[in-house]
Design a protein around this motif. Structure first.
Motif, PDB file in Angstrom:
ATOM      1  N   ALA A  78     -24.841  -4.257  -0.684  1.00  0.00           N
ATOM      2  CA  ALA A  78     -24.023  -3.827  -1.100  1.00  0.00           C
ATOM      3  C   ALA A  78     -23.098  -3.229  -1.000  1.00  0.00           C
ATOM      4  O   ALA A  78     -21.504  -4.394  -1.003  1.00  0.00           O
ATOM      5  CB  ALA A  78     -24.795  -3.504  -2.861  1.00  0.00           C
ATOM      6  N   ARG A  79     -23.079  -2.697  -0.032  1.00  0.00           N
ATOM      7  CA  ARG A  79     -21.462  -1.729   0.169  1.00  0.00           C
ATOM      8  C   ARG A  79     -20.746  -2.725   1.185  1.00  0.00           C
ATOM      9  O   ARG A  79     -19.944  -2.827   1.286  1.00  0.00           O
ATOM     10  CB  ARG A  79     -22.191  -0.410   0.978  1.00  0.00           C
ATOM     11  CG  ARG A  79     -22.622   0.584  -0.564  1.00  0.00           C
ATOM     12  CD  ARG A  79     -23.191   2.165   0.340  1.00  0.00           C
ATOM     13  NE  ARG A  79     -24.393   2.319  -0.476  1.00  0.00           N
ATOM     14  CZ  ARG A  79     -24.676   3.593  -0.363  1.00  0.00           C
ATOM     15  NH1 ARG A  79     -25.033   3.786   1.015  1.00  0.00           N
ATOM     16  NH2 ARG A  79     -25.030   4.208  -1.351  1.00  0.00           N
ATOM     17  N   TYR A  80     -21.677  -3.271   2.288  1.00  0.00           N
ATOM     18  CA  TYR A  80     -21.157  -4.026   3.098  1.00  0.00           C
ATOM     19  C   TYR A  80     -19.931  -5.660   2.168  1.00  0.00           C
ATOM     20  O   TYR A  80     -18.942  -5.710   2.583  1.00  0.00           O
ATOM     21  CB  TYR A  80     -22.631  -4.805   3.905  1.00  0.00           C
ATOM     22  CG  TYR A  80     -22.926  -4.033   4.746  1.00  0.00           C
ATOM     23  CD1 TYR A  80     -23.145  -2.787   4.842  1.00  0.00           C
ATOM     24  CD2 TYR A  80     -24.013  -4.513   4.615  1.00  0.00           C
ATOM     25  CE1 TYR A  80     -23.653  -2.121   5.327  1.00  0.00           C
ATOM     26  CE2 TYR A  80     -24.904  -4.246   5.767  1.00  0.00           C
ATOM     27  CZ  TYR A  80     -24.807  -2.748   5.864  1.00  0.00           C
ATOM     28  OH  TYR A  80     -25.394  -1.928   7.059  1.00  0.00           O
ATOM     29  N   LEU A  81     -20.732  -5.409   1.238  1.00  0.00           N
ATOM     30  CA  LEU A  81     -20.190  -6.529   0.352  1.00  0.00           C
ATOM     31  C   LEU A  81     -18.631  -6.142  -0.224  1.00  0.00           C
ATOM     32  O   LEU A  81     -17.724  -7.004   0.150  1.00  0.00           O
ATOM     33  CB  LEU A  81     -21.096  -7.483  -0.858  1.00  0.00           C
ATOM     34  CG  LEU A  81     -21.808  -8.152   0.060  1.00  0.00           C
ATOM     35  CD1 LEU A  81     -22.960  -9.060  -1.355  1.00  0.00           C
ATOM     36  CD2 LEU A  81     -21.538  -9.685   0.540  1.00  0.00           C
ATOM     37  N   LEU A  82     -19.163  -5.485  -0.943  1.00  0.00           N
ATOM     38  CA  LEU A  82     -17.909  -4.363  -1.615  1.00  0.00           C
ATOM     39  C   LEU A  82     -16.821  -4.210  -0.593  1.00  0.00           C
ATOM     40  O   LEU A  82     -15.376  -4.195  -0.544  1.00  0.00           O
ATOM     41  CB  LEU A  82     -18.584  -2.910  -2.024  1.00  0.00           C
ATOM     42  CG  LEU A  82     -16.870  -2.305  -2.709  1.00  0.00           C
ATOM     43  CD1 LEU A  82     -15.876  -3.382  -4.001  1.00  0.00           C
ATOM     44  CD2 LEU A  82     -17.068  -1.017  -3.656  1.00  0.00           C
ATOM     45  N   ALA A  83     -16.817  -3.608   0.691  1.00  0.00           N
ATOM     46  CA  ALA A  83     -15.827  -3.201   1.602  1.00  0.00           C
ATOM     47  C   ALA A  83     -15.200  -4.501   2.574  1.00  0.00           C
ATOM     48  O   ALA A  83     -14.071  -4.768   2.722  1.00  0.00           O
ATOM     49  CB  ALA A  83     -17.072  -2.555   2.547  1.00  0.00           C
ATOM     50  N   ALA A  84     -16.298  -6.072   2.121  1.00  0.00           N
ATOM     51  CA  ALA A  84     -15.483  -6.978   3.506  1.00  0.00           C
ATOM     52  C   ALA A  84     -14.446  -7.577   2.258  1.00  0.00           C
ATOM     53  O   ALA A  84     -13.950  -7.797   2.240  1.00  0.00           O
ATOM     54  CB  ALA A  84     -16.856  -8.031   3.286  1.00  0.00           C
ATOM     55  N   GLY A  85     -15.175  -6.996   0.514  1.00  0.00           N
ATOM     56  CA  GLY A  85     -14.554  -7.702   0.006  1.00  0.00           C
ATOM     57  C   GLY A  85     -12.911  -7.068  -0.234  1.00  0.00           C
ATOM     58  O   GLY A  85     -11.450  -8.098  -0.482  1.00  0.00           O
ATOM     59  N   LEU A  86     -13.117  -5.993  -0.612  1.00  0.00           N
ATOM     60  CA  LEU A  86     -11.614  -5.390  -0.255  1.00  0.00           C
ATOM     61  C   LEU A  86     -11.102  -5.793   0.769  1.00  0.00           C
ATOM     62  O   LEU A  86      -9.376  -5.993   0.350  1.00  0.00           O
ATOM     63  CB  LEU A  86     -12.219  -3.426  -0.205  1.00  0.00           C
ATOM     64  CG  LEU A  86     -12.471  -3.483  -2.198  1.00  0.00           C
ATOM     65  CD1 LEU A  86     -12.550  -1.789  -1.417  1.00  0.00           C
ATOM     66  CD2 LEU A  86     -11.268  -3.555  -2.926  1.00  0.00           C
ATOM     67  N   MET A  87     -11.242  -5.457   1.784  1.00  0.00           N
ATOM     68  CA  MET A  87     -11.081  -6.379   3.276  1.00  0.00           C
ATOM     69  C   MET A  87     -10.093  -7.510   3.211  1.00  0.00           C
ATOM     70  O   MET A  87      -9.241  -8.073   3.359  1.00  0.00           O
ATOM     71  CB  MET A  87     -11.630  -6.236   4.108  1.00  0.00           C
ATOM     72  CG  MET A  87     -10.866  -6.707   5.840  1.00  0.00           C
ATOM     73  SD  MET A  87     -12.205  -7.409   6.613  1.00  0.00           S
ATOM     74  CE  MET A  87     -12.820  -8.695   5.241  1.00  0.00           C
ATOM     75  N   ALA A  88     -10.756  -8.646   2.658  1.00  0.00           N
ATOM     76  CA  ALA A  88     -10.754 -10.055   2.879  1.00  0.00           C
ATOM     77  C   ALA A  88      -9.772 -10.201   0.778  1.00  0.00           C
ATOM     78  O   ALA A  88      -8.201 -10.835   1.056  1.00  0.00           O
ATOM     79  CB  ALA A  88     -11.506 -10.198   1.551  1.00  0.00           C
ATOM     80  N   ALA A  89      -9.089  -9.318   0.155  1.00  0.00           N
ATOM     81  CA  ALA A  89      -8.062  -8.857  -0.906  1.00  0.00           C
ATOM     82  C   ALA A  89      -6.736  -8.366  -0.444  1.00  0.00           C
ATOM     83  O   ALA A  89      -5.735  -9.371  -0.649  1.00  0.00           O
ATOM     84  CB  ALA A  89      -9.183  -8.553  -2.074  1.00  0.00           C
ATOM     85  N   LEU A  90      -6.989  -8.235   0.533  1.00  0.00           N
ATOM     86  CA  LEU A  90      -5.908  -7.399   1.545  1.00  0.00           C
ATOM     87  C   LEU A  90      -5.123  -7.944   2.254  1.00  0.00           C
ATOM     88  O   LEU A  90      -3.885  -8.362   2.123  1.00  0.00           O
ATOM     89  CB  LEU A  90      -6.253  -6.128   2.098  1.00  0.00           C
ATOM     90  CG  LEU A  90      -4.940  -5.275   3.001  1.00  0.00           C
ATOM     91  CD1 LEU A  90      -4.418  -4.831   2.758  1.00  0.00           C
ATOM     92  CD2 LEU A  90      -5.791  -4.481   4.513  1.00  0.00           C
TER      93      LEU A  90
END
Length: 328
Positions: free
Chosen positions: A264-276
């Motif tokens: 879940a943490r990997y997904l959240l971090a990757a999602g924020l990176m993708a949004a940026l």
């Protein structure tokens, strides 16, 4: 290009010889077709070769079918596949190479707990890399394709078409990489037949889905070559799922504590990176009119920035370097 690959392969082989000699492991080939060990390796190797080659066979079948689609479809799939193969070849193969000797050793010692922890570590390593890689490729599809290939005879339409299949392939990057680390769980136990059976099921499913997704959808919804990529993704997901189920059902792969929280943490971090990256990248038209060095500089800046954001978010969420140390 072909000669370059050949020369690189020879150099790679020769480069290892001095180090093997230093370890007194330099091979001295002898011909003995009756050796029991050689016979056993050959018996195990033949099905294993097929098991790890299913994705390449599917790609070959996709290429044949793409040749019947509009001109350019084969090239669009090829460009897409090359970009997806980069994280797959660099990271997933490395992890699978690292874990196989350890898994084999622990299986010989009947240490099922360590065997399971090693597989859990490998899956986490794959997920922490494949999730951001897949999202970054999805978001930056056009940007990467223009930077690498938009020269000579390649057109803006080629970039647009290749980006569609690239985005389809990125949906399968996680299962593509999982296959590479789950299959050694069978090979280490000298079970090469199960991955082959699963691979045959996945290959047949790929062909069925190729027909189901490409033929009718191409006629009515213009999915075309992207349907081939999507069929490959779905068959890879089936392959990875069956491998996972096989290992779990035999209780040789049990998820360790905290696995889902970490994912879940990997997904959240990757999602924020993708949004940026989504809001940061210039419009597609910008890439088409810029010089090659401007494209490279901008792409490298975004990749570096996305990586920094991903790492910072992981740290803020409590992920630490020690979490990725090999199982012990």
């Amino acid at each position: 290009l072909a000669w370059g690959v050949f020369v690189a392969g020879v150099v790679q082989m020769l480069f290892q010889l001095p180090f093997m000699a230093r370890l007194h492991l330099l091979p001295r080939p002898t011909l003995d077709v009756h050796d029991a060990g050689v016979k056993k390796i050959l018996w195990l190797m033949v099905p294993a070769l097929f098991g790890v080659s299913v994705s390449q066979i599917n790609l070959l079948l996709d290429t044949v079918l793409a040749s019947f689609l509009p001109t350019g479809s084969v090239s669009w799939l090829y460009y897409s596949d090359r970009l997806v193969e980069l994280p797959l070849g660099v990271f997933a193969i490395a992890v699978s190479t690292v874990i196989l000797p350890s898994l084999s050793r622990r299986y010989a010692l009947a240490d099922n707990a360590y065997f399971s922890r090693t597989l859990d570590w490998a899956v986490r390593m794959v997920l922490v890399i494949s999730l951001p890689a897949a999202l970054a490729l999805f978001v930056l599809a056009e940007s990467i394709l223009v930077t690498l290939f938009y020269y000579g005879a390649l057109t803006a339409n080629d970039v647009a078409m290749a980006s569609v299949s690239l985005r389809a392939y990125t949906l399968g990057l996680v299962p593509f990489m999982l296959i590479k680390v789950l299959a050694p769980g069978f090979f280490a136990r000298q079970d090469t037949r199960t991955p082959v059976r699963i691979g045959i099921v996945a290959m047949v499913a790929n062909m069925v889905m190729n027909i189901a997704l490409v033929v009718p959808l191409h006629l009515y919804f213009k999915l075309g070559h992207a349907g081939l990529a999507l069929a490959t993704v779905l068959s890879a997901a089936l392959n990875a799922g069956l491998l996972w189920h096989g290992l779990a059902s035999e209780r040789v792969f049990v998820l360790q504590r905290g696995f889902f929280a970490a994912v879940a943490r990997y997904l959240l971090a990757a999602g924020l990176m993708a949004a940026l990256l989504f809001y940061w990248q210039p419009a597609p038209e910008w890439w088409l009119v810029r010089d090659w060095w401007e494209r490279i500089a901008q792409l490298m800046l975004m990749v570096a920035g996305g990586l920094v954001v991903y790492i910072i978010v992981l740290l803020l969420l409590g992920i630490r370097i020690r979490d990725f140390r090999a199982a012990s």
